[in-house]
Design a protein around this motif. Structure first.
Motif, PDB file in Angstrom:
ATOM      1  N   SER A   1       0.845  -1.186   0.000  1.00 37.78           N
ATOM      2  CA  SER A   1       0.000   0.000   0.000  1.00 37.78           C
ATOM      3  C   SER A   1       0.886   1.245   0.000  1.00 37.78           C
ATOM      4  O   SER A   1       1.672   1.452   0.922  1.00 37.78           O
ATOM      5  N   VAL A   2       0.775   2.053  -1.065  1.00 31.73           N
ATOM      6  CA  VAL A   2       1.615   3.237  -1.215  1.00 31.73           C
ATOM      7  C   VAL A   2       0.782   4.451  -1.632  1.00 31.73           C
ATOM      8  O   VAL A   2      -0.309   4.321  -2.170  1.00 31.73           O
ATOM      9  N   ARG A   3       1.341   5.632  -1.408  1.00 30.69           N
ATOM     10  CA  ARG A   3       0.696   6.906  -1.740  1.00 30.69           C
ATOM     11  C   ARG A   3       0.694   7.104  -3.255  1.00 30.69           C
ATOM     12  O   ARG A   3       1.709   6.923  -3.912  1.00 30.69           O
ATOM     13  N   VAL A   4      -0.473   7.472  -3.797  1.00 34.68           N
ATOM     14  CA  VAL A   4      -0.587   7.782  -5.221  1.00 34.68           C
ATOM     15  C   VAL A   4      -1.401   9.060  -5.406  1.00 34.68           C
ATOM     16  O   VAL A   4      -2.173   9.448  -4.531  1.00 34.68           O
ATOM     17  N   CYS A   5      -1.223   9.690  -6.550  1.00 36.32           N
ATOM     18  CA  CYS A   5      -1.945  10.935  -6.836  1.00 36.32           C
ATOM     19  C   CYS A   5      -3.394  10.636  -7.250  1.00 36.32           C
ATOM     20  O   CYS A   5      -3.762   9.495  -7.534  1.00 36.32           O
ATOM     21  N   ASP A   6      -4.189  11.685  -7.288  1.00 36.03           N
ATOM     22  CA  ASP A   6      -5.599  11.565  -7.678  1.00 36.03           C
ATOM     23  C   ASP A   6      -5.740  10.924  -9.054  1.00 36.03           C
ATOM     24  O   ASP A   6      -6.572  10.052  -9.272  1.00 36.03           O
ATOM     25  N   GLY A   7      -4.907  11.364 -10.009  1.00 38.58           N
ATOM     26  CA  GLY A   7      -4.994  10.873 -11.383  1.00 38.58           C
ATOM     27  C   GLY A   7      -4.694   9.391 -11.496  1.00 38.58           C
ATOM     28  O   GLY A   7      -5.427   8.655 -12.168  1.00 38.58           O
ATOM     29  N   CYS A   8      -3.629   8.934 -10.853  1.00 39.24           N
ATOM     30  CA  CYS A   8      -3.291   7.507 -10.906  1.00 39.24           C
ATOM     31  C   CYS A   8      -4.350   6.667 -10.204  1.00 39.24           C
ATOM     32  O   CYS A   8      -4.717   5.589 -10.675  1.00 39.24           O
ATOM     33  N   HIS A   9      -4.858   7.165  -9.088  1.00 40.26           N
ATOM     34  CA  HIS A   9      -5.909   6.437  -8.384  1.00 40.26           C
ATOM     35  C   HIS A   9      -7.144   6.296  -9.266  1.00 40.26           C
ATOM     36  O   HIS A   9      -7.690   5.208  -9.406  1.00 40.26           O
ATOM     37  N   SER A  10      -7.565   7.388  -9.896  1.00 34.14           N
ATOM     38  CA  SER A  10      -8.738   7.347 -10.781  1.00 34.14           C
ATOM     39  C   SER A  10      -8.510   6.396 -11.952  1.00 34.14           C
ATOM     40  O   SER A  10      -9.376   5.592 -12.279  1.00 34.14           O
ATOM     41  N   GLU A  11      -7.331   6.497 -12.551  1.00 31.83           N
ATOM     42  CA  GLU A  11      -7.008   5.646 -13.697  1.00 31.83           C
ATOM     43  C   GLU A  11      -7.017   4.168 -13.322  1.00 31.83           C
ATOM     44  O   GLU A  11      -7.601   3.345 -14.010  1.00 31.83           O
ATOM     45  N   CYS A  12      -6.380   3.835 -12.209  1.00 31.59           N
ATOM     46  CA  CYS A  12      -6.283   2.433 -11.801  1.00 31.59           C
ATOM     47  C   CYS A  12      -7.605   1.864 -11.324  1.00 31.59           C
ATOM     48  O   CYS A  12      -7.919   0.715 -11.601  1.00 31.59           O
ATOM     49  N   THR A  13      -8.391   2.666 -10.615  1.00 35.25           N
ATOM     50  CA  THR A  13      -9.680   2.158 -10.153  1.00 35.25           C
ATOM     51  C   THR A  13     -10.657   2.042 -11.318  1.00 35.25           C
ATOM     52  O   THR A  13     -11.468   1.133 -11.354  1.00 35.25           O
ATOM     53  N   ALA A  14     -10.548   2.930 -12.312  1.00 34.92           N
ATOM     54  CA  ALA A  14     -11.400   2.824 -13.507  1.00 34.92           C
ATOM     55  C   ALA A  14     -11.021   1.585 -14.311  1.00 34.92           C
ATOM     56  O   ALA A  14     -11.887   0.849 -14.777  1.00 34.92           O
ATOM     57  N   ASP A  15      -9.702   1.330 -14.445  1.00 39.09           N
ATOM     58  CA  ASP A  15      -9.238   0.125 -15.150  1.00 39.09           C
ATOM     59  C   ASP A  15      -9.717  -1.129 -14.445  1.00 39.09           C
ATOM     60  O   ASP A  15     -10.166  -2.078 -15.077  1.00 39.09           O
ATOM     61  N   ALA A  16      -9.628  -1.138 -13.117  1.00 35.59           N
ATOM     62  CA  ALA A  16     -10.050  -2.301 -12.344  1.00 35.59           C
ATOM     63  C   ALA A  16     -11.552  -2.522 -12.474  1.00 35.59           C
ATOM     64  O   ALA A  16     -12.010  -3.642 -12.645  1.00 35.59           O
ATOM     65  N   SER A  17     -12.327  -1.437 -12.441  1.00 36.02           N
ATOM     66  CA  SER A  17     -13.787  -1.548 -12.581  1.00 36.02           C
ATOM     67  C   SER A  17     -14.159  -2.062 -13.961  1.00 36.02           C
ATOM     68  O   SER A  17     -15.034  -2.908 -14.106  1.00 36.02           O
ATOM     69  N   ALA A  18     -13.478  -1.560 -14.986  1.00 39.24           N
ATOM     70  CA  ALA A  18     -13.752  -2.007 -16.357  1.00 39.24           C
ATOM     71  C   ALA A  18     -13.397  -3.478 -16.507  1.00 39.24           C
ATOM     72  O   ALA A  18     -14.129  -4.248 -17.121  1.00 39.24           O
ATOM     73  N   GLY A  19     -12.269  -3.897 -15.903  1.00 41.27           N
ATOM     74  CA  GLY A  19     -11.858  -5.299 -15.974  1.00 41.27           C
ATOM     75  C   GLY A  19     -12.837  -6.204 -15.265  1.00 41.27           C
ATOM     76  O   GLY A  19     -13.166  -7.278 -15.744  1.00 41.27           O
ATOM     77  N   ALA A  20     -13.330  -5.772 -14.121  1.00 36.85           N
ATOM     78  CA  ALA A  20     -14.290  -6.569 -13.359  1.00 36.85           C
ATOM     79  C   ALA A  20     -15.607  -6.679 -14.112  1.00 36.85           C
ATOM     80  O   ALA A  20     -16.197  -7.751 -14.185  1.00 36.85           O
ATOM     81  N   ALA A  21     -16.062  -5.566 -14.696  1.00 36.83           N
ATOM     82  CA  ALA A  21     -17.319  -5.586 -15.450  1.00 36.83           C
ATOM     83  C   ALA A  21     -17.191  -6.507 -16.659  1.00 36.83           C
ATOM     84  O   ALA A  21     -18.100  -7.280 -16.970  1.00 36.83           O
ATOM     85  N   SER A  22     -16.052  -6.444 -17.328  1.00 32.24           N
ATOM     86  CA  SER A  22     -15.811  -7.296 -18.488  1.00 32.24           C
ATOM     87  C   SER A  22     -15.789  -8.765 -18.080  1.00 32.24           C
ATOM     88  O   SER A  22     -16.356  -9.617 -18.746  1.00 32.24           O
ATOM     89  N   ALA A  23     -15.133  -9.059 -16.950  1.00 32.61           N
ATOM     90  CA  ALA A  23     -15.055 -10.427 -16.466  1.00 32.61           C
ATOM     91  C   ALA A  23     -16.436 -10.944 -16.078  1.00 32.61           C
ATOM     92  O   ALA A  23     -16.795 -12.070 -16.405  1.00 32.61           O
ATOM     93  N   ARG A  24     -17.220 -10.096 -15.386  1.00 35.97           N
ATOM     94  CA  ARG A  24     -18.574 -10.514 -14.996  1.00 35.97           C
ATOM     95  C   ARG A  24     -19.428 -10.780 -16.237  1.00 35.97           C
ATOM     96  O   ARG A  24     -20.185 -11.738 -16.294  1.00 35.97           O
ATOM     97  N   ALA A  25     -19.304  -9.939 -17.245  1.00 37.06           N
ATOM     98  CA  ALA A  25     -20.086 -10.105 -18.474  1.00 37.06           C
ATOM     99  C   ALA A  25     -19.718 -11.412 -19.169  1.00 37.06           C
ATOM    100  O   ALA A  25     -20.570 -12.060 -19.776  1.00 37.06           O
ATOM    101  N   ALA A  26     -18.450 -11.809 -19.051  1.00 35.45           N
ATOM    102  CA  ALA A  26     -17.996 -13.042 -19.684  1.00 35.45           C
ATOM    103  C   ALA A  26     -18.167 -14.246 -18.767  1.00 35.45           C
ATOM    104  O   ALA A  26     -17.839 -15.363 -19.145  1.00 35.45           O
ATOM    105  N   GLY A  27     -18.661 -14.000 -17.529  1.00 31.30           N
ATOM    106  CA  GLY A  27     -18.878 -15.091 -16.591  1.00 31.30           C
ATOM    107  C   GLY A  27     -17.601 -15.585 -15.934  1.00 31.30           C
ATOM    108  O   GLY A  27     -17.542 -16.717 -15.473  1.00 31.30           O
ATOM    109  N   ARG A  28     -16.551 -14.752 -15.899  1.00 32.49           N
ATOM    110  CA  ARG A  28     -15.276 -15.122 -15.280  1.00 32.49           C
ATOM    111  C   ARG A  28     -15.102 -14.333 -13.984  1.00 32.49           C
ATOM    112  O   ARG A  28     -15.591 -13.220 -13.884  1.00 32.49           O
TER     113      ARG A  28
END
Length: 126
Positions: A90-117
């Motif tokens: 767990s490390v300190r990150v800026c607002d932009g990196c946090h937004s980018e990474c959490t958006a990527d993670a959300s998109a990946g999770a949504a894609s995985a759920r849609a594919a049933g994975r």
């Protein structure tokens, strides 16, 4: 018995904090902007000047320098700067990196759920 367990419990936070500090020290920093190259916060809407009272904080992911107000988030990153909720530190990150990474993670999770994975190890998922 109890004395040994109590001693281990009393040592636990210190050893955990030490291990976290060592893991953060091992993290890649060659991409960091040098402290002396910056005099104000890199956040586009801030520009606050650094001083003895307004300290510089490196985003551990992108390496840019921000004031404390724009580095309040934390992500779990590996030593090679990959987001990994299981193996990362767990490390300190800026607002932009946090937004980018959490958006990527959300998109990946949504894609995985849609594919049933199940979602991947970034901590995304339901």
């Amino acid at each position: 018995g109890t004395t040994g367990a109590m001693a281990a419990w009393l040592r636990w936070p210190a050893s955990t904090e030490k291990e976290a500090a060592e893991a953060e020290e091992a993290m890649e920093t060659s991409h960091w902007v040098p402290d002396e190259a910056v005099s104000e916060c890199a956040h586009p809407s801030c520009g606050r000047s650094f001083s003895r009272l307004v300290r510089k904080h490196h985003c551990r992911r992108c390496g840019r320098i921000f004031c404390a107000a724009h580095t309040t988030h934390r992500l779990r990153l590996t030593s090679t700067l990959v987001v990994d909720s299981a193996a990362g530190t767990s490390v300190r990150v800026c607002d932009g990196c946090h937004s980018e990474c959490t958006a990527d993670a959300s998109a990946g999770a949504a894609s995985a759920r849609a594919a049933g994975r199940p979602a991947d190890a970034t901590g995304a998922g339901g």
